[in-house]
Scaffold this motif. Structure first.
Motif, PDB file in Angstrom:
ATOM      1  N   MET A 150      -2.717   3.620 -26.586  1.00  0.00           N
ATOM      2  CA  MET A 150      -1.617   2.686 -26.621  1.00  0.00           C
ATOM      3  C   MET A 150      -0.883   2.905 -25.313  1.00  0.00           C
ATOM      4  N   LEU A 151      -0.615   4.171 -24.685  1.00  0.00           N
ATOM      5  CA  LEU A 151       0.062   4.009 -23.522  1.00  0.00           C
ATOM      6  C   LEU A 151      -1.033   3.381 -22.402  1.00  0.00           C
ATOM      7  N   GLY A 152      -2.160   3.572 -22.414  1.00  0.00           N
ATOM      8  CA  GLY A 152      -3.016   3.016 -21.347  1.00  0.00           C
ATOM      9  C   GLY A 152      -2.880   1.408 -21.415  1.00  0.00           C
ATOM     10  N   LEU A 153      -3.012   0.893 -22.697  1.00  0.00           N
ATOM     11  CA  LEU A 153      -2.937  -0.335 -22.942  1.00  0.00           C
ATOM     12  C   LEU A 153      -1.512  -0.870 -22.372  1.00  0.00           C
ATOM     13  N   TRP A 154      -0.538  -0.261 -22.949  1.00  0.00           N
ATOM     14  CA  TRP A 154       0.914  -0.600 -22.499  1.00  0.00           C
ATOM     15  C   TRP A 154       1.143  -0.700 -20.840  1.00  0.00           C
ATOM     16  N   PHE A 155       0.642   0.529 -20.145  1.00  0.00           N
ATOM     17  CA  PHE A 155       0.919   0.375 -18.843  1.00  0.00           C
ATOM     18  C   PHE A 155       0.217  -0.442 -18.096  1.00  0.00           C
TER      19      PHE A 155
END
Length: 288
Positions: A92-97
């Motif tokens: 989710m961090l990868g998707l968000w950033f």
């Protein structure tokens, strides 16, 4: 009224940069978190096993023998390991950033369709690889789509500085190259791969690469210069009253701006770009 004063443009700008409307990336993160909570509540007694819910919607390596379960090619991408919070956290961090700027470039609808397609292609790549050298029985996680998002970000913004582990500054293309090399090594050396489905990552990245290189756009069903539009009858000839010309042009601009909001600027045809350019030129002439 200028192009950039119109409500369509202001609404899109608020949704992407000011948090006014929920972006597709935010929606995907919320959906993944909600499903993860369901997974936690449906785990086996004492936390043993994935639980019936997770097992039903994970992607099984025997999919080709059970074609009625093809829905798993999509559902597995919204599941994560209920025994490891880091699995969903890093995805989710990868998707968000990396996903938000891609959404602003391609549009909400286009980004969603691309995200889902990377999940499906990644799943197919993993199932195909398992037929050759069986290993894991099931796979789950959004890693295929996230791997594709990272690569597509690097292709669009190769020199953008990103922080590896939030500390080490790197150009985006270096980070993407490192991750891609790591996935290739893991896919080749399956004994060392452990519980990571590297072929799934590579499938998602391959879909992102094809999307970028070919200029494919889901919104208008185009591939390079080939455009497949709906088959409709040619409209009858109409005689326009000159007094209605300005109103017709305004409607055309509104339609183009609506398309930008839904599908991104990359989805525009040459004719639609010309409409915006002409409207902008006329607006500037009126306000000189």
């Amino acid at each position: 009224m200028g192009i950039y004063d119109r409500e369509y443009y202001r609404e899109e700008e608020r949704s992407v940069f000011a948090g006014g409307s929920r972006t597709m990336v935010t929606t995907l993160v919320l959906v993944n978190v909600a499903i993860y909570l369901v997974q936690l509540f449906t785990r086996g007694a004492g936390g043993a096993g994935y639980g019936a819910f997770t097992e039903a919607f994970s992607l099984n390596a025997d999919l080709f023998r059970e074609p009625w379960k093809f829905y798993q090619l999509l559902t597995y991408g919204f599941l994560h390991d209920p025994g490891s919070i880091t699995h969903i956290l890093f995805n989710m961090l990868g998707l968000w950033f990396f996903g938000r700027e891609l959404e602003s470039k391609y549009g909400r609808r286009e980004f969603l369709l691309l995200y889902l397609s990377m999940i499906v292609v990644g799943g197919l790549a993993w199932v195909a690889a398992e037929q050759l050298t069986p290993g894991r029985a099931v796979v789950l996680g959004a890693s295929a789509a996230v791997a594709g998002v990272v690569l597509l970000f690097a292709l669009n913004f190769p020199r953008r500085t990103v922080l590896l582990w939030f500390v080490i500054p790197l150009p985006a293309w270096v980070l993407a190259a490192m991750l891609l090399l790591f996935d290739i090594m893991g896919a080749v050396d399956r004994e060392q791969a452990g519980n990571v489905a590297y072929t799934c990552h590579l499938g998602g990245a391959a879909m992102a690469f094809i999307f970028y290189q070919t200029g494919w756009h889901f919104g208008r069903l185009s591939f390079g210069r080939l455009t497949l539009g709906p088959l409709t009858r040619r409209p009858k000839l109409r005689v326009h009253d000159p007094a209605d010309k300005e109103q017709d042009e305004s409607k055309q601009v509104d339609a183009v701006l609506q398309k930008i909001q839904e599908q991104g600027q990359e989805s525009l045809t040459r004719k639609e770009r010309r409409i915006l350019q002409e409207a902008s030129r006329r607006y500037q002439q009126k306000h000189r």
